[in-house]
Design an enzyme around this catalytic site. Structure first.
Site, PDB file in Angstrom:
ATOM      1  N   GLY A  19       0.903  -1.260  -0.040  1.00 45.03           N
ATOM      2  CA  GLY A  19      -0.036  -0.089   0.106  1.00 45.03           C
ATOM      3  C   GLY A  19       0.752   1.190  -0.076  1.00 45.03           C
ATOM      4  N   LYS A  58       9.880   2.092   0.105  1.00 42.57           N
ATOM      5  CA  LYS A  58       8.785   2.482   1.032  1.00 42.57           C
ATOM      6  C   LYS A  58       8.373   3.633   1.053  1.00 42.57           C
ATOM      7  CE  LYS A  58       8.146  -0.069   4.648  1.00 42.57           C
ATOM      8  NZ  LYS A  58       8.168  -1.008   5.879  1.00 42.57           N
ATOM      9  N   ARG A  74       5.861 -13.137   1.182  1.00 49.07           N
ATOM     10  CA  ARG A  74       5.586 -13.113   2.704  1.00 49.07           C
ATOM     11  C   ARG A  74       4.491 -14.629   2.589  1.00 49.07           C
ATOM     12  NH1 ARG A  74       5.020  -7.540   4.148  1.00 49.07           N
ATOM     13  NH2 ARG A  74       5.778  -6.188   2.442  1.00 49.07           N
ATOM     14  N   ASP A 109       1.188 -11.311   7.157  1.00 45.71           N
ATOM     15  CA  ASP A 109       1.761 -10.773   6.067  1.00 45.71           C
ATOM     16  C   ASP A 109       3.074  -9.953   6.361  1.00 45.71           C
ATOM     17  OD1 ASP A 109      -0.341  -9.247   7.545  1.00 45.71           O
ATOM     18  OD2 ASP A 109       0.625  -7.533   6.616  1.00 45.71           O
ATOM     19  N   ASN A 110       3.295 -10.216   7.501  1.00 43.79           N
ATOM     20  CA  ASN A 110       4.883  -9.581   7.999  1.00 43.79           C
ATOM     21  C   ASN A 110       5.914 -10.682   8.141  1.00 43.79           C
ATOM     22  OD1 ASN A 110       3.499  -7.047   8.020  1.00 43.79           O
ATOM     23  ND2 ASN A 110       3.212  -6.953  10.241  1.00 43.79           N
ATOM     24  N   ASP A 139       9.474  -5.955   7.987  1.00 45.15           N
ATOM     25  CA  ASP A 139       8.381  -5.054   8.283  1.00 45.15           C
ATOM     26  C   ASP A 139       8.353  -4.660   9.651  1.00 45.15           C
ATOM     27  OD1 ASP A 139       7.647  -4.769   5.664  1.00 45.15           O
ATOM     28  OD2 ASP A 139       5.710  -5.799   5.959  1.00 45.15           O
TER      29      ASP A 139
END
Length: 486
Positions: free
Chosen positions: A92, A113, A183, A252-253, A262
């Protein structure tokens, strides 16, 4: 050495196609300026450290320029967040710019990022703030220096672009390096959206590119999963042994490579507290320090569920069953070394647990205890650290057993000191040190961020003039509230 603007690229993940990622160009930030860069991370790309101070460096890592061979993509994935499944997440606020290939033939993802909005921004602005970018940079490089597997951080680029969180802040971009950004949540996405063909494409990609040693196994997919379990067992053991709290262990991390990934509201333990919660948003303590082991096992079970399309359930359960004994073996080995022990005895785990119980009740500084324990011969060292404990009788009983245990060890006091100082850091990334560096950087002074990074790059070596970085934190520094906001 490579010239920064002439890196070689081989964008393997981008070639998987639009089902796995979306093409997005970075949105530049205004008036880019170098905040901090990591020489050791630059070396992974064969870059001369001097290039960090060239104008093109800030331009490339702030979205103003792009390599001709780069193919910026926002990756799609899902994941379990605080135990609840979120069906569509994805990059995102980050972009996989491409995969750079160094002179040794290694592929390194360049992940930017804070690069702006993507189809997965979910009403967010796609930006990262200076504060969170500095925190991730420092954590990535500090963990690497401690020997804890981690993604790496090449640089932070600051800007004058305003962003709004709880207050007005300035946007920044961080360039993250990893050999893969896949991931657990990638596999979950294709499993729960019932895309078995794409799921197999992804599995074959990870197997081929990141677990080639498993390709010739009798059951390659199972061998790969077993390797993922093994890597995560060792990773979590290192987190626990060094008192690192991740704070947001959502699936997801979790990296498919078993690296720390992350960074959000992380923290290293100051006073030892097994129930410590570093994430202000985690009001139920799901991701407390003590829960990191069972949560890692839970996350691996979520990955196993997603792999049931290609692996039978029973073999998956057997592989998953390796996690806890492997974790325990790695953890005990690390704690033996932290205590200066080179041999193994049956009661060693009980010795470690008794020590931690006494540290818990006494509010003993976790990092400094082990460092000071190795400074002098055992009997003298025990007298030095004794004053930190409340239950002196309890500590004396433990100390007597520890002294007797050390007397059964080979070697001399000097060898013990050298061994212990080689595994027990003098400097760790305490939250209050990061906060002081961030506040200076937000006022336009980047010197403290750079100094702290340099100190943490050699955590085991006593450094002249840096004693302030090795002290116990002030009381205010133990109670900083860190959340997921970035």
């Amino acid at each position: 050495m490579n010239a920064l603007d002439h890196l070689s690229f081989d964008n393997r993940f981008a070639r998987l196609g639009d089902a796995f990622s979306t093409e997005v160009l970075p949105d530049p930030i205004a008036e880019p300026r170098l905040v901090v860069a990591s020489e050791s991370a630059m070396a992974l790309l064969d870059l001369d450290p001097a290039q960090a101070h060239e104008p093109v460096f800030a331009e490339l890592f702030s979205g103003h320029k792009l390599w001709a061979e780069a193919e910026p993509r926002a990756m799609v994935y899902s994941g379990h967040q605080f135990g609840s499944y979120n069906p569509r997440l994805g990059d995102g606020r980050g972009l996989l710019l491409g995969e750079a290939v160094n002179d040794a033939g290694e592929h390194w993802d360049l992940h930017l990022k804070g690069a702006g909005q993507t189809p997965y921004s979910r009403m967010g602005d796609g930006r990262a703030v200076l504060r969170s970018s500095i925190r991730e940079f420092l954590a990535s490089e500090a963990l690497h220096a401690l020997g804890i597997p981690s993604s790496r951080a090449l640089c932070v680029i600051g800007s004058s672009t305003p962003v709004w969180r709880e207050t007005r802040e300035s946007a920044a971009m961080l360039l993250r390096l990893a050999q893969s950004h896949v991931r657990f949540g990638h596999f979950e996405y294709f499993y729960y959206t019932q895309q078995p063909e794409q799921q197999r494409v992804l599995i074959d990609h990870v197997l081929r590119e990141h677990y080639p040693e498993c390709v010739e196994a009798e059951q390659p997919y199972l061998a790969m999963f077993r390797s993922i379990v093994e890597r995560n067992a060792e990773l979590i053991a290192r987190w626990q042994a060094y008192g690192f709290c991740h704070g947001v262990m959502n699936t997801d991390n979790m990296s498919i490579l078993g690296i720390t990934f992350d960074f959000g509201p992380y923290a290293f333990l100051d006073d030892f507290d097994a129930n410590f919660i570093c994430n202000h948003s985690d009001d139920r303590g799901r991701y407390s320090y003590a829960n990191q082991v069972p949560i890692a096992h839970w996350n691996l079970s979520a990955l196993a569920q997603a792999l049931t399309t290609v692996i039978e359930v029973e073999p998956l359960k057997e592989a998953l069953g390796l996690f806890l004994p492997l974790y325990q073996a790695h953890y005990l080995d690390l704690m033996r070394r932290r205590l200066g022990l080179t041999t193994a005895e049956d009661d060693d785990m009980a010795l470690v647990e008794r020590l931690l119980q006494r540290m818990q009740s006494g509010g003993v500084d976790y990092t400094l205890f082990f460092r000071r324990l190795g400074e002098q011969p055992v009997a003298e060292a025990l007298q030095v650290v004794r004053d930190d404990f409340i239950d002196l009788a309890g500590f004396d009983a433990w100390g007597a057993d520890y002294l007797a245990r050390c007397q059964r060890e080979p070697g001399n006091a000097e060898g013990r000191r050298e061994r212990m100082h080689g595994v027990n850091p003098l400097y760790v990334l305490r939250n209050y040190l990061a906060q002081k560096a961030i506040e200076a950087a937000e006022a336009g002074d980047y010197s403290e961020v750079r100094r702290l990074h340099q100190v943490l790059s050699k955590p085991f070596d006593e450094q002249d003039g840096m004693q302030a970085y090795a002290e116990r934190p002030p009381e205010w520094g133990k109670h900083l509230e860190i959340s997921c906001s970035s």
